[in-house]
Design an enzyme around this catalytic site. Structure first.
Site, PDB file in Angstrom:
ATOM      1  N   ARG A   1       7.414 -11.980  -8.952  1.00  0.00           N
ATOM      2  CA  ARG A   1       6.044 -11.868  -8.437  1.00  0.00           C
ATOM      3  C   ARG A   1       5.311 -10.716  -9.118  1.00  0.00           C
ATOM      4  NH1 ARG A   1       6.772 -13.680  -2.775  1.00  0.00           N
ATOM      5  NH2 ARG A   1       8.771 -14.742  -2.767  1.00  0.00           N
TER       6      ARG A   1
ATOM      7  N   ASP B   1      13.194  -9.641  11.434  1.00  0.00           N
ATOM      8  CA  ASP B   1      14.562 -10.120  11.630  1.00  0.00           C
ATOM      9  C   ASP B   1      15.159 -10.912  10.478  1.00  0.00           C
ATOM     10  OD1 ASP B   1      13.066 -12.387  11.834  1.00  0.00           O
ATOM     11  OD2 ASP B   1      13.429 -12.745  13.958  1.00  0.00           O
TER      12      ASP B   1
ATOM     13  N   ASP C   1       2.033  -9.716  -3.664  1.00  0.00           N
ATOM     14  CA  ASP C   1       3.463 -10.034  -3.577  1.00  0.00           C
ATOM     15  C   ASP C   1       3.680 -11.534  -3.416  1.00  0.00           C
ATOM     16  OD1 ASP C   1       2.175  -9.190  -1.030  1.00  0.00           O
ATOM     17  OD2 ASP C   1       3.980 -10.020  -0.137  1.00  0.00           O
ATOM     18  N   ASN C   2       2.606 -12.289  -3.194  1.00  0.00           N
ATOM     19  CA  ASN C   2       2.721 -13.740  -3.071  1.00  0.00           C
ATOM     20  C   ASN C   2       2.173 -14.455  -4.300  1.00  0.00           C
ATOM     21  OD1 ASN C   2       3.882 -13.444  -0.560  1.00  0.00           O
ATOM     22  ND2 ASN C   2       1.977 -13.743   0.571  1.00  0.00           N
TER      23      ASN C   2
HETATM   24  P1  AMP Z   1       4.426 -12.617   3.557  1.00  0.00           P
HETATM   25  O1  AMP Z   1       3.057 -12.040   3.387  1.00  0.00           O
HETATM   26  O2  AMP Z   1       4.602 -13.527   4.734  1.00  0.00           O
HETATM   27  O3  AMP Z   1       4.890 -13.279   2.302  1.00  0.00           O
HETATM   28  O4  AMP Z   1       5.457 -11.409   3.876  1.00  0.00           O
HETATM   29  C1  AMP Z   1       5.256 -10.103   3.466  1.00  0.00           C
HETATM   30  C2  AMP Z   1       6.551  -9.340   3.506  1.00  0.00           C
HETATM   31  O5  AMP Z   1       7.124  -9.368   4.810  1.00  0.00           O
HETATM   32  C3  AMP Z   1       7.623  -9.830   2.559  1.00  0.00           C
HETATM   33  O6  AMP Z   1       8.295  -8.716   2.048  1.00  0.00           O
HETATM   34  C4  AMP Z   1       8.514 -10.653   3.457  1.00  0.00           C
HETATM   35  O7  AMP Z   1       9.817 -10.739   2.964  1.00  0.00           O
HETATM   36  C5  AMP Z   1       8.449  -9.870   4.758  1.00  0.00           C
HETATM   37  N1  AMP Z   1       8.710 -10.712   5.940  1.00  0.00           N
HETATM   38  C6  AMP Z   1       7.924 -11.653   6.477  1.00  0.00           C
HETATM   39  N2  AMP Z   1       8.509 -12.214   7.553  1.00  0.00           N
HETATM   40  C7  AMP Z   1       9.711 -11.604   7.712  1.00  0.00           C
HETATM   41  C8  AMP Z   1      10.788 -11.720   8.646  1.00  0.00           C
HETATM   42  N3  AMP Z   1      10.767 -12.586   9.658  1.00  0.00           N
HETATM   43  N4  AMP Z   1      11.848 -10.905   8.468  1.00  0.00           N
HETATM   44  C9  AMP Z   1      11.907 -10.027   7.481  1.00  0.00           C
HETATM   45  N5  AMP Z   1      10.932  -9.861   6.581  1.00  0.00           N
HETATM   46  C10 AMP Z   1       9.842 -10.642   6.685  1.00  0.00           C
HETATM   47 MG    MG Z   2       5.606 -13.205   0.735  1.00  0.00          MG
END
Ligand code: AMP
Ligand code: MG
Length: 534
Positions: A206, A141, A276-277
């Site tokens: 990143r 979302d 990606d982080n």
């Molecule tokens: P993360 O590992 O939490 O950094 O997220 C991995 C991917 O999921 C990234 O591309 C984030 O932008 C996406 N993401 C995580 N949570 C959400 C969310 N609530 N809505 C949209 N994209 C999300």
């Molecule tokens: Mg991320």
């Protein structure tokens, strides 16, 4: 001169001006090719309230603190209104998640507002997290809940004050709207208060930005992004050429190694070290299910999503960073076409990490320099002892500094030393005579090593206390502040932010913030266990 109104901020949006945009401007979820970003508008919210802001980050942006208390500030940094030169966008990147290539990810809930040039000519990119969906939101979302936003806000600032490279957080604003989350992905969705954090960093690029272009074979854009990155974020590297690309990668390796040494020093576990982080500037980025070591346990991770393989456990972080750098090396290889210089840069990571770790441990123990023939064994034995019984890492080093090791330790002094360290143990019943003997033997070797250094006790204390924090963002402390915030009381956040400003200095009346984890927090959600749900 501090700025008294937001309209006086100076924008220079190089990322959007230099790199190609996605021509599509409708905000639907899609694969985006041949572009680095998509234009997107933040979502408007009904009832935003400023929860907290960082006066230090405001200062970086030349903002007078009074600006941060205005209605305009809240509405701007929740995404309800834009300043004239803001051009909001979400960027396109990919990444390896838990070791597997995941394809396009992108800013799924991050919306960049633009880049500010401050009075010292520094570039600061502004990014809202949780301001609504973007083309990269996939099935989610684009929103964020208050609990994870409090954690991101506080930890970014705490890390900065600890001296750990990190993205920063300007503001934390509640939206007045609910967000539904199934916290442990077990079929129990719940409405939670939503929030938006404004993150600030010189750049949010990143490893995954390069990886996605390489994976798609878009080498022209890969080169364009790398040239842009070097000229904007690494201008000291000079002329653009394959050699410069190698020097750039070497610098990314060094910066990453330095960041990881800091994580290991303060006991920080990132929790989701996907590529990606990983920031190309070696900044800690994307605070999700991170945690702080309480009892020293290299096998610990707070992330329940990673509970099975524990890929991102504390003790693995140095190797994972190396693996991630290997993926970045693969991505830029087509622009360099030689393996050896990339291999040399990876070796530079290992070297920088090893030397950095040895010096960091010497500092933690108050030794002037690392001396291989004694200190390797000294460190290794200490790290075994710390795991024999549940020992709070943070308190152990602070207590260790109190033991005078400038002369030999006789039996009475050894027993006194053990009494000083007693504060660091979670379960006193775990202390056995075998354990005590082993610790005494280590303390004897350690005090001999300190004596060889000839540093007076007072000097050793200040050296140790400058690198061993007393106050870290213990998982349960963050959770207590969140519990209050969810009831509309933000005082816990403000008090924590304040104490964490000076993590190395003992502060009167703040004992509660250095106390080890209470028993109730051992198994409580948010304290010892977190998921990626945020
Ligand atoms: P993360 O590992 O939490 O950094 O997220 C991995 C991917 O999921 C990234 O591309 C984030 O932008 C996406 N993401 C995580 N949570 C959400 C969310 N609530 N809505 C949209 N994209 C999300
Ligand atoms: Mg991320």
């Amino acid at each position: 001169m501090k700025i008294k109104q937001l309209a006086d901020l100076k924008f220079d949006n190089r990322f959007t001006q230099t790199l190609p945009a996605d021509p599509e401007t409708i905000n639907n979820r899609r694969q985006v090719f041949n572009a680095c970003y998509s234009q997107v508008q933040p979502r408007k919210v009904s009832n935003p309230k400023l929860v907290a802001y960082s006066k230090e980050v405001a200062d970086l942006l030349d903002l007078h603190p009074s600006v941060c208390e205005t209605h305009e500030f809240t509405h701007t940094f929740v995404g309800n209104q834009l300043l004239t030169d803001m051009q909001p966008y979400a960027t396109c990147y990919g990444g390896h998640q838990f070791g597997y290539w995941a394809g396009q990810l992108g800013d799924g809930r991050a919306i960049n507002l633009g880049e500010i040039i401050n009075q010292q000519n520094q570039r600061w990119a502004l990014q809202l997290k949780g301001a609504g969906p973007t083309p990269y939101s996939r099935s989610a979302d684009g929103l964020a809940v208050l609990r994870s936003s409090v954690r991101e806000f506080l930890c970014s600032e705490a890390m900065h004050h600890l001296g750990v490279p990190t993205t920063r957080a300007l503001s934390l604003i509640s939206t007045g709207e609910n967000v539904v989350r199934d916290m442990f992905y077990n079929g129990n969705p719940k409405a939670e208060p939503g929030a938006v954090v404004c993150r600030v960093a010189p750049s949010f690029t990143r490893f995954g930005h390069f990886q996605l272009l390489a994976a798609r074979g878009d080498l022209d854009l890969l080169k364009q992004l790398l040239d842009y990155t070097i000229s904007t974020d690494f201008p000291h590297l000079g002329m653009l050429s394959p050699e410069t690309y190698c020097t750039w990668f070497t610098e990314v390796c060094q910066k990453t190694a330095e960041m990881i040494v800091h994580w290991q020093r303060v006991g920080f576990v990132h929790g989701v070290m996907n590529t990606d982080n990983m920031s190309i500037l070696g900044l800690t980025i994307d605070y999700g299910p991170y945690g702080w070591l309480e009892n020293y346990d290299p096998g610990w991770t707070p992330n329940t999503t990673d509970a099975e393989h524990k890929r991102y456990q504390f003790g693995n972080q140095p190797q994972i960073a190396f693996w991630n750098l290997g993926q970045l090396a693969n991505a830029i290889f087509p622009l360099i076409k030689k393996e050896q210089p990339l291999q040399d840069a990876m070796d530079c990571y290992s070297d920088t990490f090893e030397k950095g770790w040895q010096t960091m441990m010497a500092n933690k123990l108050g030794l002037r320099t690392f001396t291989a023939n004694t200190d390797d064994d000294l460190y290794a034995e200490l790290l075994v002892i710390l795991q024999l019984i549940e020992t709070d890492m943070t308190l152990f080093y602070r207590q260790l500094a109190k033991i005078d090791c400038s002369q030999g330790l006789d039996e009475t002094q050894l027993n006194n030393a053990l009494a000083i360290l007693a504060d660091a143990y979670y379960v006193p019943e775990q202390i056995t005579s075998t354990y005590q003997e082993r610790l005494k033997q280590w303390l004897i070797s350690y005090s001999q090593r300190c004596q060889a250094d000839h540093s007076p006790h007072a000097e050793r204390i200040s050296q140790m206390n400058a690198v061993n924090p007393l106050y870290v963002l213990r998982n349960y402390l963050a959770q207590l502040a969140i519990d209050k915030a969810e009831q509309g009381d933000y005082s816990g956040i403000h008090e924590l932010l304040d104490v964490l400003r000076q993590p190395y200095t003992e502060q009167t009346g703040k004992d509660a913030f250095s106390a080890k984890r209470p028993d109730w927090a051992r198994q409580r959600a948010g304290c010892s266990m977190l998921s990626c749900s945020s």
